[in-house]
Design an enzyme around this catalytic site. Structure first.
Site, PDB file in Angstrom:
ATOM      1  N   HIS A 198     -25.213 -15.525   1.281  1.00  0.00           N
ATOM      2  CA  HIS A 198     -24.998 -16.415   2.426  1.00  0.00           C
ATOM      3  C   HIS A 198     -24.449 -17.739   1.930  1.00  0.00           C
ATOM      4  CE1 HIS A 198     -25.784 -18.924   5.966  1.00  0.00           C
ATOM      5  NE2 HIS A 198     -26.263 -19.810   5.096  1.00  0.00           N
ATOM      6  N   ASN A 207     -23.872  -7.983   2.018  1.00  0.00           N
ATOM      7  CA  ASN A 207     -22.687  -8.693   1.524  1.00  0.00           C
ATOM      8  C   ASN A 207     -23.005  -9.807   0.516  1.00  0.00           C
ATOM      9  OD1 ASN A 207     -23.773 -10.506   3.296  1.00  0.00           O
ATOM     10  ND2 ASN A 207     -22.036 -10.540   4.710  1.00  0.00           N
TER      11      ASN A 207
HETATM   12  P1  IDP Z   1     -21.321 -15.081   7.404  1.00  0.00           P
HETATM   13  O1  IDP Z   1     -22.486 -14.676   6.533  1.00  0.00           O
HETATM   14  O2  IDP Z   1     -20.009 -14.637   6.816  1.00  0.00           O
HETATM   15  O3  IDP Z   1     -21.349 -16.555   7.756  1.00  0.00           O
HETATM   16  P2  IDP Z   1     -22.267 -14.558  10.123  1.00  0.00           P
HETATM   17  O4  IDP Z   1     -21.378 -14.196  11.270  1.00  0.00           O
HETATM   18  O5  IDP Z   1     -22.880 -15.907  10.120  1.00  0.00           O
HETATM   19  O6  IDP Z   1     -21.438 -14.263   8.775  1.00  0.00           O
HETATM   20  O7  IDP Z   1     -23.404 -13.445  10.077  1.00  0.00           O
HETATM   21  C1  IDP Z   1     -24.528 -13.645   9.263  1.00  0.00           C
HETATM   22  C2  IDP Z   1     -24.856 -12.350   8.557  1.00  0.00           C
HETATM   23  O8  IDP Z   1     -25.181 -11.344   9.509  1.00  0.00           O
HETATM   24  C3  IDP Z   1     -23.701 -11.733   7.746  1.00  0.00           C
HETATM   25  O9  IDP Z   1     -23.550 -12.307   6.466  1.00  0.00           O
HETATM   26  C4  IDP Z   1     -24.127 -10.288   7.673  1.00  0.00           C
HETATM   27  O10 IDP Z   1     -25.128 -10.076   6.682  1.00  0.00           O
HETATM   28  C5  IDP Z   1     -24.719 -10.079   9.054  1.00  0.00           C
HETATM   29  N1  IDP Z   1     -23.733  -9.578  10.017  1.00  0.00           N
HETATM   30  C6  IDP Z   1     -22.748 -10.282  10.629  1.00  0.00           C
HETATM   31  N2  IDP Z   1     -22.016  -9.512  11.448  1.00  0.00           N
HETATM   32  C7  IDP Z   1     -22.545  -8.259  11.373  1.00  0.00           C
HETATM   33  C8  IDP Z   1     -22.237  -7.002  12.013  1.00  0.00           C
HETATM   34  O11 IDP Z   1     -21.311  -6.877  12.822  1.00  0.00           O
HETATM   35  N3  IDP Z   1     -23.020  -5.947  11.654  1.00  0.00           N
HETATM   36  C9  IDP Z   1     -24.051  -6.034  10.762  1.00  0.00           C
HETATM   37  N4  IDP Z   1     -24.383  -7.197  10.160  1.00  0.00           N
HETATM   38  C10 IDP Z   1     -23.647  -8.310  10.457  1.00  0.00           C
HETATM   39 MG    MG Z   2     -22.757 -17.564   8.868  1.00  0.00          MG
END
Ligand code: IDP
Ligand code: MG
Length: 138
Positions: free
Chosen positions: A115, A112
């Site tokens: 960060h 995505n």
């Molecule tokens: P964020 O980046 O939008 O803050 P977080 O919940 O902090 O999201 O998660 C960190 C990173 O972990 C996400 O940006 C993504 O790359 C990965 N991630 C989060 N949730 C999932 C999931 O359900 N499946 C696979 N990867 C995930």
């Molecule tokens: Mg995060």
């Protein structure tokens, strides 16, 4: 003035979108106050992603995040944390609206593009994780 920590993830680097994504933040009035290119090692990734390190997808995420050098940047500006998160869009690129960074360039919930810190408190912790005090020009 608030600061936030940005990581241009491996998919962003592979797609040569670093300039495009940084431009979004700069156009919103955020200034670059620190930057480095680095390949993220397993121990640092476990620390940075401690809040999800026990989730089943973590090993794959860590492998992805360490797959090539990433650009780590500290940004400064008014409401930097909220401003960056709004520009980024929600975690799942498939659900992110067009016009957001993830909506325009991301692949899925894991791959995505970028960060961004989720609070000013975490931004301070994350900036100190990646930068020595004299590397932050704030
Ligand atoms: P964020 O980046 O939008 O803050 P977080 O919940 O902090 O999201 O998660 C960190 C990173 O972990 C996400 O940006 C993504 O790359 C990965 N991630 C989060 N949730 C999932 C999931 O359900 N499946 C696979 N990867 C995930
Ligand atoms: Mg995060």
């Amino acid at each position: 003035m608030e600061k936030t920590l940005i990581i241009l993830k491996p998919d962003c680097m592979e797609k040569r979108l670093a300039g495009t994504v940084l431009n979004r933040f700069q156009e919103a009035g955020l200034d670059i106050v620190a930057a480095k290119l680095t390949r993220l090692q397993p121990a640092l990734l476990r620390e940075h992603y401690a809040h999800i390190a026990d989730r089943p997808f973590f090993p794959e995420l860590a492998q992805f995040m360490g797959s090539r050098p990433v650009l780590v940047v500290a940004l400064q500006g008014e409401d930097a944390v909220a401003t960056a998160r709004k520009l980024l869009g929600p975690t799942d690129s498939k659900k992110a609206p067009k016009g957001t960074i993830r909506g325009d360039y991301g692949t899925d919930v894991s791959v995505n593009i970028c960060h961004a810190s989720d609070s000013p408190e975490n931004a301070a912790i994350e900036i100190s994780r990646f930068f020595a005090p004299n590397e932050v020009y704030a």
